[in-house]
Enzyme design. Structure first.
Site, PDB file in Angstrom:
ATOM      1  CG  HIS A 158      -2.120  -0.827   1.109  1.00 43.70           C
ATOM      2  ND1 HIS A 158      -3.292  -0.406   0.540  1.00 43.70           N
ATOM      3  CD2 HIS A 158      -2.320  -2.102   1.476  1.00 43.70           C
ATOM      4  CE1 HIS A 158      -4.173  -1.394   0.569  1.00 43.70           C
ATOM      5  NE2 HIS A 158      -3.599  -2.438   1.128  1.00 43.70           N
ATOM      6  CE  LYS A 184      -6.647  13.965  -0.250  1.00 41.78           C
ATOM      7  NZ  LYS A 184      -6.750  12.683  -0.939  1.00 41.78           N
ATOM      8  NE  ARG A 185      -5.023  10.182   9.913  1.00 45.09           N
ATOM      9  CZ  ARG A 185      -4.677   9.263  10.797  1.00 45.09           C
ATOM     10  NH1 ARG A 185      -5.364   8.137  10.891  1.00 45.09           N
ATOM     11  NH2 ARG A 185      -3.662   9.446  11.607  1.00 45.09           N
ATOM     12  CE  LYS A 194      -3.207  10.714   2.798  1.00 46.39           C
ATOM     13  NZ  LYS A 194      -3.987  10.070   1.710  1.00 46.39           N
ATOM     14  CB  THR A 223     -10.238   4.949  -1.929  1.00 49.46           C
ATOM     15  OG1 THR A 223      -9.930   5.303  -0.574  1.00 49.46           O
ATOM     16  CG2 THR A 223      -9.501   3.688  -2.331  1.00 49.46           C
ATOM     17  CE  LYS A 243     -14.013   6.530   0.142  1.00 54.31           C
ATOM     18  NZ  LYS A 243     -13.363   6.906   1.423  1.00 54.31           N
TER      19      LYS A 243
END
Ligand SMILES: *Cc1c(COP(=O)(O)O)cnc(C)c1O
Length: 782
Positions: free
Chosen positions: A329, A517-518, A523, A625, A629
């Site tokens: 991952h 998101k985290r 990110k 992901t 969505k």
């Protein structure tokens, strides 16, 4: 399940509650859930039996980010509207059950993926069951106080746990060198859409053999008397709140071994009961390892097969290689798990010995294959005093997969390159997916109704490719207007929710630009923050005019010990406050950081989003992901060519999304030469933005954390180069893309068309597609 019987029972139960004057949503939730559980128990039993009777797959995962079960289960059972009506008739409101807690037994994407996979397999009528840990406390609850994140324990079963069934008859003894505990399973039903098959998520809870030492108690040693109990329960007490770096060492290793050993014992026991011969285990069972967290399963199954079942090491090892598969991952080096040899030796001496033998086996095979020395060193399982879990997983698995095309390519080219050279046939790609049941049908019932109306049936709920048939409506003004009206409704609902929850008012007529998101440096929430400052200064100095009003919404939890991530949360909140105070700008830009982002919050944010921020540095986000969505709900992607964004744009068209920034290939060239300091010196606008970290514009509470962020960008740190995620390098092209998107938005029809086409082309990103692929090409189950 018989719908009529269920509804009659429910109505009579609700009538009783009404007479008693009960109004507590938790009581209502439990009564509804218990009535449903009772009525589906027959089907569940049959499904369990069917799974055990044939070849089945088991999904081993430290995390299952389930969220709230009640509404999704009603949807999948096909009784949502009936129950809604029954509640209304009894004078209750089904919506009140939103008070039910989320089961947040996971951190983020990896855990939510596991939940989506179980949903898809159940719907596809595939024999897949999940195995994990029943944490007493899920992911912490986040509050924002004075702009800072604070954490509170998440006691998710406080009002009960109506969707679990305890199975004492399947309890398993787990042995560590210093401790022996009991693993007790709780089963959660995973209801396939249409309720023809029910999968099982089996979560293990750690308990003491004896709760309580009576003699010590009599001697008035009260705390001592409960010692065993406390130590045993510690093992399943908390979910580690790290997103992708791992710590907590000994207890975490205990957790991993705990659920792996319990699950394998259970699987072997069931196999022998149903099929008699242990030698056929690999014909009937395949196990997917969700990242390296359950990789300790490999030596454990060898231990069980040799010690308890009389197999030789060679037989057991060969069987293990057939049974296991490994999903990688992340390529972040700090997240590739390694355990100190000494720790494993101390806690699990027999397991250590088996790992040692696996390593010997590995060396022998590599010599036989005449692999060059440097490669053998790279792939070693035990080296430098540590056990390398990704190496063990790759060596001992039938198949290894990445989670998006680009990610799998990076694994083959870099992270696991030497392995790929030796075993190319082992490597597959399985681009992640999301279940359209929860992430469209449930979270956006209005859009879902429009889709069903236009298609004339609801086949898309189990076959998301059907949405492609709606492409033709992209130029139909009536339909696009209805679509946009639904988006507006979802925005209004979200605005109301945010007002209730956060006490913040947002304008449903502004663009909803969302990054959820985290919180992690890769990110790049900080890049988003910088771009907002860029717009702010642009409005102030007059260089940016006619910006369409926009609300930037952030939702993110930071690992509690992750200092920079926490500083970024505070920084975003400081920006929000500054803009709010500025009457020149606050009608045009609003910034909101919502608290306690979780699955249930995601459902509301995603349905209302128009712009989906997916801005990780190219090459860092394995898949993502959240991006899928948001796409399914018609948001356009403002993002980099990273992870599944690449495939999203391939499906929906580059012209319908906003892509910016350096690509993986470009970064390979840029990074060795990159000098963020020079870039900041040469570019006044970049400088203006980053100087706010140190020029007194904002207050970090005296912690020095903003200066630390600044230094990390310009000077780096002992463990990384300056601006190693290339924020400053991508900033200008990011702002350009953001401005283009903002300007395009003003043409409602044209922008609505882009949004519509994103929705129409999201079929590939159904986890039904992903799971069908695993079933056919890795698990070989039907
Ligand atoms: C989907 C989801 C994630 C993963 O989001 P990414 O943007 O892919 O990192 C994290 N948390 C929750 C609650 C989710 O629903």
């Amino acid at each position: 399940m018989n719908k009529q019987t269920f509804l009659a029972e429910l109505k009579s139960n609700l009538e009783e509650l009404r007479k008693e004057g009960v109004t507590s949503p938790h009581v209502l939730h439990n009564v509804l859930s218990e009535t449903a559980m009772k009525n589906l128990s027959g089907l569940w039993k049959d499904s369990k039996k069917a799974h055990l009777g044939k070849r089945r797959a088991c999904y081993f995962s430290m995390e299952f980010l389930i969220g709230r079960s009640i509404f999704n289960n009603l949807l999948c059972l096909g009784i949502y509207s009936d129950v809604e009506k029954a509640f209304a008739e009894a004078g209750f409101s089904l919506n009140d059950l939103e008070a039910a807690e989320d089961a947040a037994l996971g951190n983020g994407g990896l855990g939510r993926l596991a939940a989506c996979f179980l949903d898809s397999a159940a719907t596809l009528n595939l024999p897949l069951d999940g195995y994990g840990i029943r944490y007493k406390y899920g992911l912490f609850k986040q509050k924002i106080e004075n702009g800072f994140q604070t954490e509170e324990a998440d006691n998710w079963t406080k009002y009960g746990d109506a969707w679990s069934v305890r199975h004492d008859e399947d309890a398993v003894e787990i042995n560590y060198s210093d401790q022996k505990v009991l693993a007790v399973p709780y089963d959660i039903p995973i209801i396939g859409y249409g309720a023809k098959n029910i999968g099982t998520l089996r979560l293990w809870q750690s308990e003491a053999f004896e709760d309580f030492d009576f003699k010590l108690f009599n001697d008035q040693k009260y705390l001592e008397a409960s010692r065993e109990k406390v130590l045993a329960e510690d093992i399943s007490r908390v979910l580690y709140p790290n997103d992708d770096t791992r710590e907590g060492k000994k207890l975490r290793l205990k957790q991993q071994y705990f659920f792996c050993s319990a699950s394998l014992n259970d699987i072997i026991k069931k196999h022998k009961k149903n099929h008699g011969d242990i030698k056929t285990l690999a014909d009937f069972v395949t196990i997917q390892l969700n990242d390296t967290h359950p990789v300790i399963s490999i030596p454990e199954i060898i231990r069980l097969l040799t010690q308890n079942e009389g197999l030789t090491f060679d037989e057991a090892f060969a069987m293990a290689k057939k049974i296991f598969n490994y999903t990688n991952h992340t390529i972040m080096p700090e997240a590739l798990e390694k355990w100190d040899e000494s720790l494993i030796k101390e806690l699990l001496p027999e397991i250590y010995d088996i790992i040692f033998m696996i390593n010997e086996e590995y060396l022998a095979e590599m010599y036989r294959k005449d692999i060059k020395k440097e490669s053998i060193e790279v792939m070693k399982i035990i080296k430098g005093g540590q056990v390398h879990m990704a190496n063990m997983a790759t060596y001992c698995s039938s198949y290894v997969n990445g989670v998006a095309q680009i990610h799998t390519e990076i694994l083959k080219a870099n992270t696991l390159h030497d392995w790929y050279t030796v075993y190319p046939e082992r490597f597959q790609n399985k681009t992640n997916g999301i279940t359209q049941r929860r992430w469209l049908a449930l979270c956006n019932r209005e859009l879902s109704a429009l889709i069903t109306e236009l298609l004339g049936n609801e086949d898309w709920v189990t076959n998301l490719d059907e949405l492609k048939k709606l492409t033709g409506y992209a130029d139909n003004a009536d339909i696009i207007n209805r679509f946009l009206a639904i988006k507006k409704t979802k925005k209004e609902q979200l605005a109301k929710f945010i007002l209730d929850r956060e006490g913040i008012k947002i304008d449903p007529d502004s663009i909803f630009d969302i990054q959820i998101k985290r919180l992690h440096e890769y990110k790049r929430q900080l890049l988003n923050a910088f771009s907002i400052l860029w717009l702010y200064f642009g409005i102030k100095d007059g260089s940016i005019k006619d910006l369409a009003p926009v609300t930037f919404i952030f939702g993110a939890k930071s690992a509690p010990g992750y200092r920079r991530a926490k500083a970024i949360i505070k920084f975003i909140n400081e920006i929000a406050a500054m803009i709010e105070k500025d009457d020149e700008v606050n009608k045009i830009i609003k910034v909101v950081f919502v608290s306690n982002y979780n699955v249930s919050y995601a459902e509301k944010l995603i349905a209302a989003a128009e712009v989906s921020e997916q801005i990780s540095t190219a090459g860092t986000e394995a898949s993502g992901t959240g991006n899928m969505k948001l796409m399914a709900n018609g948001a356009v992607t403002l993002g980099t060519l990273d992870g599944a964004n690449i495939e999203i744009v391939e499906e929906a068209g580059k012209e319908n999304n906003y892509i910016f920034g350096a690509t993986v290939k470009e970064l390979e060239k840029i990074m060795p030469e990159y000098c963020s300091r020079k870039l900041a010196a040469d570019n006044e606008k970049i400088r203006r933005v980053i100087e706010t970290l140190v020029d007194g514009t904002f207050d970090d509470g005296g912690s020095g954390d903003f200066r630390e962020l600044y230094t990390s960008l310009l000077d780096g740190a002992s463990w990384h180069e300056p601006d190693n995620y290339y924020l400053l390098g991508d900033l200008e092209s990011y702002v350009e893309a953001k401005l283009k998107c903002n300007s395009d938005y003003k043409d409602k029809a044209a922008f609505g068309r882009k949004m519509w086409l994103n929705m129409c082309n999201c079929g590939k990103f159904s986890s039904d597609r992903t799971i069908a692929d695993y079933a056919e090409n890795i698990w070989k189950i039907k």
